[in-house]
Design a protein around this motif. Structure first.
Motif, PDB file in Angstrom:
ATOM      1  N   TYR B  35     119.358  -6.297 -29.779  1.00 20.85           N
ATOM      2  CA  TYR B  35     120.114  -6.556 -30.920  1.00 20.85           C
ATOM      3  C   TYR B  35     121.026  -5.241 -31.141  1.00 20.85           C
ATOM      4  O   TYR B  35     120.797  -4.136 -30.871  1.00 20.85           O
ATOM      5  CB  TYR B  35     119.278  -6.685 -32.098  1.00 20.85           C
ATOM      6  CG  TYR B  35     118.532  -8.038 -32.055  1.00 20.85           C
ATOM      7  CD1 TYR B  35     117.403  -8.242 -31.335  1.00 20.85           C
ATOM      8  CD2 TYR B  35     118.982  -9.248 -32.665  1.00 20.85           C
ATOM      9  CE1 TYR B  35     116.828  -9.484 -31.450  1.00 20.85           C
ATOM     10  CE2 TYR B  35     118.535 -10.165 -32.798  1.00 20.85           C
ATOM     11  CZ  TYR B  35     117.040 -10.482 -32.097  1.00 20.85           C
ATOM     12  OH  TYR B  35     116.319 -11.533 -32.331  1.00 20.85           O
ATOM     13  N   GLN B  37     123.052  -3.585 -34.569  1.00 17.41           N
ATOM     14  CA  GLN B  37     122.747  -3.439 -36.214  1.00 17.41           C
ATOM     15  C   GLN B  37     124.172  -2.706 -36.510  1.00 17.41           C
ATOM     16  O   GLN B  37     123.850  -1.235 -36.225  1.00 17.41           O
ATOM     17  CB  GLN B  37     121.346  -3.334 -36.601  1.00 17.41           C
ATOM     18  CG  GLN B  37     121.404  -3.498 -38.008  1.00 17.41           C
ATOM     19  CD  GLN B  37     120.005  -3.085 -38.652  1.00 17.41           C
ATOM     20  OE1 GLN B  37     119.293  -2.431 -37.965  1.00 17.41           O
ATOM     21  NE2 GLN B  37     119.652  -4.148 -39.601  1.00 17.41           N
ATOM     22  N   LYS B  40     125.891  -2.900 -42.686  1.00 21.60           N
ATOM     23  CA  LYS B  40     126.317  -4.053 -43.727  1.00 21.60           C
ATOM     24  C   LYS B  40     126.611  -5.166 -42.917  1.00 21.60           C
ATOM     25  O   LYS B  40     127.325  -5.948 -43.520  1.00 21.60           O
ATOM     26  CB  LYS B  40     127.432  -3.493 -44.668  1.00 21.60           C
ATOM     27  CG  LYS B  40     126.997  -2.251 -45.464  1.00 21.60           C
ATOM     28  CD  LYS B  40     128.080  -2.084 -46.702  1.00 21.60           C
ATOM     29  CE  LYS B  40     127.380  -1.012 -47.470  1.00 21.60           C
ATOM     30  NZ  LYS B  40     128.445  -0.600 -48.496  1.00 21.60           N
ATOM     31  N   LYS B  41     126.140  -5.336 -41.695  1.00 21.91           N
ATOM     32  CA  LYS B  41     126.438  -6.438 -40.864  1.00 21.91           C
ATOM     33  C   LYS B  41     125.206  -7.027 -40.647  1.00 21.91           C
ATOM     34  O   LYS B  41     123.934  -6.318 -40.280  1.00 21.91           O
ATOM     35  CB  LYS B  41     127.343  -6.295 -39.670  1.00 21.91           C
ATOM     36  CG  LYS B  41     128.872  -6.006 -40.076  1.00 21.91           C
ATOM     37  CD  LYS B  41     129.805  -5.733 -39.007  1.00 21.91           C
ATOM     38  CE  LYS B  41     129.843  -7.026 -38.242  1.00 21.91           C
ATOM     39  NZ  LYS B  41     131.042  -6.439 -37.032  1.00 21.91           N
ATOM     40  N   PRO B  42     125.002  -8.369 -40.202  1.00 15.90           N
ATOM     41  CA  PRO B  42     123.631  -8.953 -39.549  1.00 15.90           C
ATOM     42  C   PRO B  42     123.159  -8.325 -38.362  1.00 15.90           C
ATOM     43  O   PRO B  42     124.201  -8.267 -37.483  1.00 15.90           O
ATOM     44  CB  PRO B  42     123.918 -10.232 -39.802  1.00 15.90           C
ATOM     45  CG  PRO B  42     125.234 -10.733 -40.358  1.00 15.90           C
ATOM     46  CD  PRO B  42     126.064  -9.438 -40.530  1.00 15.90           C
ATOM     47  N   LEU B  43     121.932  -8.402 -37.982  1.00 15.20           N
ATOM     48  CA  LEU B  43     121.630  -8.060 -36.697  1.00 15.20           C
ATOM     49  C   LEU B  43     122.369  -9.015 -35.672  1.00 15.20           C
ATOM     50  O   LEU B  43     122.155 -10.236 -35.903  1.00 15.20           O
ATOM     51  CB  LEU B  43     120.134  -8.279 -36.537  1.00 15.20           C
ATOM     52  CG  LEU B  43     119.204  -7.260 -36.824  1.00 15.20           C
ATOM     53  CD1 LEU B  43     117.772  -7.455 -36.776  1.00 15.20           C
ATOM     54  CD2 LEU B  43     119.393  -6.061 -35.718  1.00 15.20           C
ATOM     55  N   LEU B  45     122.400 -10.538 -31.937  1.00 21.88           N
ATOM     56  CA  LEU B  45     121.633 -10.723 -30.907  1.00 21.88           C
ATOM     57  C   LEU B  45     122.741 -10.791 -29.667  1.00 21.88           C
ATOM     58  O   LEU B  45     123.441 -11.399 -29.650  1.00 21.88           O
ATOM     59  CB  LEU B  45     120.802 -12.336 -30.506  1.00 21.88           C
ATOM     60  CG  LEU B  45     120.020 -12.536 -29.263  1.00 21.88           C
ATOM     61  CD1 LEU B  45     118.888 -11.641 -29.225  1.00 21.88           C
ATOM     62  CD2 LEU B  45     119.861 -14.121 -29.391  1.00 21.88           C
ATOM     63  N   ASN B  58     125.056 -13.425 -25.424  1.00 20.40           N
ATOM     64  CA  ASN B  58     125.838 -13.733 -26.621  1.00 20.40           C
ATOM     65  C   ASN B  58     127.539 -12.972 -26.438  1.00 20.40           C
ATOM     66  O   ASN B  58     127.662 -12.541 -27.605  1.00 20.40           O
ATOM     67  CB  ASN B  58     125.290 -13.675 -27.803  1.00 20.40           C
ATOM     68  CG  ASN B  58     124.263 -14.499 -28.069  1.00 20.40           C
ATOM     69  OD1 ASN B  58     124.103 -15.710 -27.472  1.00 20.40           O
ATOM     70  ND2 ASN B  58     123.311 -14.305 -29.044  1.00 20.40           N
ATOM     71  N   LEU B  88     123.322   0.874 -34.426  1.00 13.37           N
ATOM     72  CA  LEU B  88     121.910   0.924 -33.867  1.00 13.37           C
ATOM     73  C   LEU B  88     121.674  -0.267 -33.044  1.00 13.37           C
ATOM     74  O   LEU B  88     121.697  -1.419 -33.183  1.00 13.37           O
ATOM     75  CB  LEU B  88     121.078   0.806 -35.412  1.00 13.37           C
ATOM     76  CG  LEU B  88     119.475   0.922 -35.052  1.00 13.37           C
ATOM     77  CD1 LEU B  88     119.077   2.398 -34.703  1.00 13.37           C
ATOM     78  CD2 LEU B  88     118.739   0.441 -36.449  1.00 13.37           C
ATOM     79  N   LEU B  90     118.614  -2.378 -31.170  1.00 13.69           N
ATOM     80  CA  LEU B  90     117.364  -2.532 -31.387  1.00 13.69           C
ATOM     81  C   LEU B  90     116.932  -3.302 -30.127  1.00 13.69           C
ATOM     82  O   LEU B  90     117.352  -4.102 -29.748  1.00 13.69           O
ATOM     83  CB  LEU B  90     116.892  -3.107 -32.609  1.00 13.69           C
ATOM     84  CG  LEU B  90     117.146  -2.448 -33.816  1.00 13.69           C
ATOM     85  CD1 LEU B  90     117.300  -3.133 -35.004  1.00 13.69           C
ATOM     86  CD2 LEU B  90     115.997  -1.265 -34.098  1.00 13.69           C
TER      87      LEU B  90
END
Lengths: 112, 114
Positions: B35, B37, B40-43, B45, B58, B88, B90
């Protein structure tokens, strides 16, 4: 399209109750997760709902209404350590692995 | 300790460098995930491997290249990255049986592209 909405920030007082809402519009639904993420740390699993209703786990409860595309996470007896981001994630269709779509997260600040 | 480790924890690289991120899980899982990250944005995939086979990609740019040599290890090879790739990264793992498929995340690699 895929859309998951949750408030950006919330504040609450130690000992109080807070409810974090999540609404979703996704193509396919196979369950909803809540994760907690402290700053600089990995997200950790809190709850999973696939059927309508309330799931209670200690101080934390999670609710799901599939017909409304709505979930909430309820935190009771708030503690300072509950200050963190709370991530709502919808699992898409398919088996054998997770295809999760995450919301941007709600940053909760708990004050004394 | 979540049972999923990532190295390095921090990485600074120039746009012309080649580097790799490593993830290892000690939970006996057979699905692994990358993932991204951003603040201020969604994780997001990026990739999924199930039983060592890539099952999701994706629309990730080719400057990110995943590798899963076995069910315990996952790599993300990086080359000619852009500053907007700073984020980041993950890693996570899960089972491929049962009902919940709860994902366990690693602590992440904080990547800065200069």
């Amino acid at each position: 399209g895929q859309n998951i909405d949750q408030p950006t920030e919330m504040t609450a007082t130690e000992g109080a109750i807070v409810q974090i809402n999540c609404t979703y519009q996704t193509s396919g639904f196979n369950g909803l997760f809540w994760y907690q993420q402290h700053a600089g740390e990995a997200p950790t699993f809190l709850s999973y709902n696939v059927l309508d209703g309330l799931e209670e786990k200690g101080r934390f409860s999670s609710f799901l209404s599939r017909s409304k595309g709505y979930s909430y996470l309820l935190l009771k007896e708030l503690q300072m350590k509950d200050s963190a981001s709370y991530l709502c994630a919808v699992r898409g269709p398919g088996g054998g692995y997770n295809k999760l779509i995450f919301g941007a997260g709600t940053r909760l600040a708990v004050h004394p | 300790e979540t049972g999923v480790t990532q190295t390095p924890r921090h990485l600074v690289m120039g746009m012309t460098n080649k580097k790799s991120l490593k993830c290892e899980q000690h939970l006996g899982h057979n699905a692994m995930y990358w993932y991204k990250q951003s603040a201020k944005k969604p994780l997001e995939l990026m990739f999924v491997y199930s039983l060592e086979e890539r099952v999701e990609n994706n629309s990730v740019p080719s400057r990110f290249s995943p590798e899963c040599p076995n069910s315990s290890h996952l790599f993300l090879h990086l080359h000619t990255l852009q500053p907007e790739d700073s984020a980041l990264y993950l890693c996570a793992s899960s089972t491929t049986s049962g009902a919940v498929y709860e994902q366990y995340f690693g602590p992440g690699t904080r990547l800065t592209v200069t």
